[in-house]
Design an enzyme around this catalytic site. Structure first.
Site, short mmCIF file in Angstrom:
data_model
loop_
_atom_site.label_atom_id
_atom_site.label_comp_id
_atom_site.label_asym_id
_atom_site.label_seq_id
_atom_site.Cartn_x
_atom_site.Cartn_y
_atom_site.Cartn_z
CB CYS A 98 -0.94 0.01 1.21
SG CYS A 98 -0.07 -0.01 2.80
CD GLU A 102 -3.02 -2.46 -1.53
OE1 GLU A 102 -2.82 -3.42 -0.78
OE2 GLU A 102 -3.37 -1.34 -1.12
#
Length: 417
Positions: free
Chosen positions: A374, A408
């Site tokens: 992330c 992501e």
């Protein structure tokens, strides 16, 4: 001072040049003409806080949220979604140093399965951008969906009907602190978690939330401004469920789950396609999001997670889905050997992999490594360190968070021959 916005910066703010300085202006787009009157420093950048868009650029999108520009949750609703994807692709490529595509989110509104709504003396909603004390009063959150309106209205009715005290964030006083909403997007199940300071929740409170499948009362006994606490009581179901493909997951107020269920389904499918061999180590395994999904596909899975409660939830998810997988409590730096696994899946926190784990990977060299991240910056740092023994075979970005600058990434690494 009148300026023209040149581009979007890393945080999703418009960037304008003022002499030798660069000023970041929230909620602006490239081509906007802006009068900037005052700015301040936020970490290493200058951010405008007193400004006015005097001429908007062509091609802006119309924000669906009536609180956009005040609420600090979304900063890119005024940017067309295709442009948001281009921005995230360029940002990811700058960090990683190679070309990578970004998969758009299947939905750009109504996609979030969790929102944490602050209950404060200034309002019930989200923080005003740039403040920690000023809460914007809202009626609904479009990125969560229509059921937020029903829950927020019920909370306001309960406050009035039961004379409940809202929290004073500045003075750390009061009772009601957060309203946390969670929804199984593929199951339709709905959870409400009311987080309070220590005190008494009046009898009859639950009647205001009869529409919820699960209602929790949690107590935060610390001065920390967090949206979770000790579960004191619940009404209805102890869990709600979410489904990703053919796998069902239990959701508890204190368990983490990917916040965009629609894109999370793409994420687990992608990880499962990248895994090779028969045995998999799922590090930072959480509630078993990847591990249980992989076990359903016949892989031999062992998961390691530092949070005991998450491990307990992962084991319940194993039982619920009738698969074979083991999950245990442990830290990334304490993994003794990686030689027994064909593939290691890692999904670390924003800080990235622990240096000891990187050294262990370089020593034991499992054939395949699937890295879910992330934080592109720490991902890039870890990839450079792992480059001593691994090479990138595939990489993909996924937009889990429409209308924000976050992205992501999933990278498959193979051991160099």
């Amino acid at each position: 001072m009148r300026v023209r916005i040149e581009r979007l910066g890393e945080k999703g703010f418009g960037v304008a040049k003022v002499g030798k300085k660069r000023i970041h202006v929230p909620f602006t787009a490239p081509g906007d003409v802006v009068d900037v009157r005052k700015w301040h420093r936020e970490k290493r950048i200058l951010v405008a806080h007193d400004y006015e868009v005097v001429k908007a650029a062509e091609g802006r999108a119309e924000p669906r949220c009536p609180y956009f520009g005040r609420c600090g949750g979304c900063v890119l609703q005024h940017i067309p979604y295709e442009t948001q994807i281009e921005f995230k692709k360029a940002s990811l490529e700058r960090s990683l140093g190679f070309e990578v595509e970004v998969l758009p989110s299947p939905l750009t509104y109504g996609h979030r399965n969790r929102i944490d709504i602050a209950i404060a003396t200034t309002g019930i909603g989200f923080r005003r951008r740039g403040t920690w004390w000023d809460v914007i009063d809202i009626d609904e959150c479009p990125v969560f969906g229509g059921r937020s309106r029903e829950a927020i209205a019920a909370m306001k009715e309960a406050i009035e009907g039961l004379s409940l005290e809202r929290y004073d964030i500045r003075n750390n006083e009061g009772f009601l602190r957060y309203l946390v909403l969670r929804e199984g997007k593929f199951t339709g199940e709905f959870m409400v978690n009311v987080v309070t300071a220590e005190g008494r929740l009046p009898e009859g409170f639950e009647e205001y939330f009869s529409f919820a499948d699960s209602l929790y009362w949690s107590v935060n006994r610390t001065p920390s401004d967090v949206s979770f606490g000790d579960a004191e009581r619940f009404w209805g179901k102890p869990y709600i469920t979410e489904r990703l493909g053919d796998v069902t997951y239990l959701i508890h107020p204190n368990s983490f789950f990917q916040t965009n269920s629609y894109q999370a389904e793409n994420l687990v499918k992608m990880v499962s396609k990248l895994v090779e061999g028969g045995s998999v180590l799922d590090l930072y395994s959480g509630v078993g999001t990847f591990g249980v999904y992989l076990a359903k596909r016949g892989f031999r899975v062992e998961g390691i997670e530092v949070n005991p409660f998450a491990v307990e939830m992962a084991r319940e998810n194993v039982e619920l889905n009738g698969v074979e997988a083991t999950f245990r409590v442990g830290e990334d730096r304490d993994v003794e050997t990686l030689r027994d696994y064909d593939t290691v899946v890692v999904d670390p926190p924003r800080a990235g992999l622990h240096p000891k784990l990187i050294r262990r990977l370089l020593r034991d060299t499992p054939e395949t490594l699937v890295y879910v991240s992330c934080n592109p910056k720490t991902l890039a740092e870890d990839l450079r360190a792992l480059g001593e023994a691994y090479e990138v075979e595939e990489a993909m970005g996924l937009d889990m968070f429409p209308h924000t600058p976050h992205v992501e990434a999933v990278v498959k690494l193979k051991h160099k021959v």
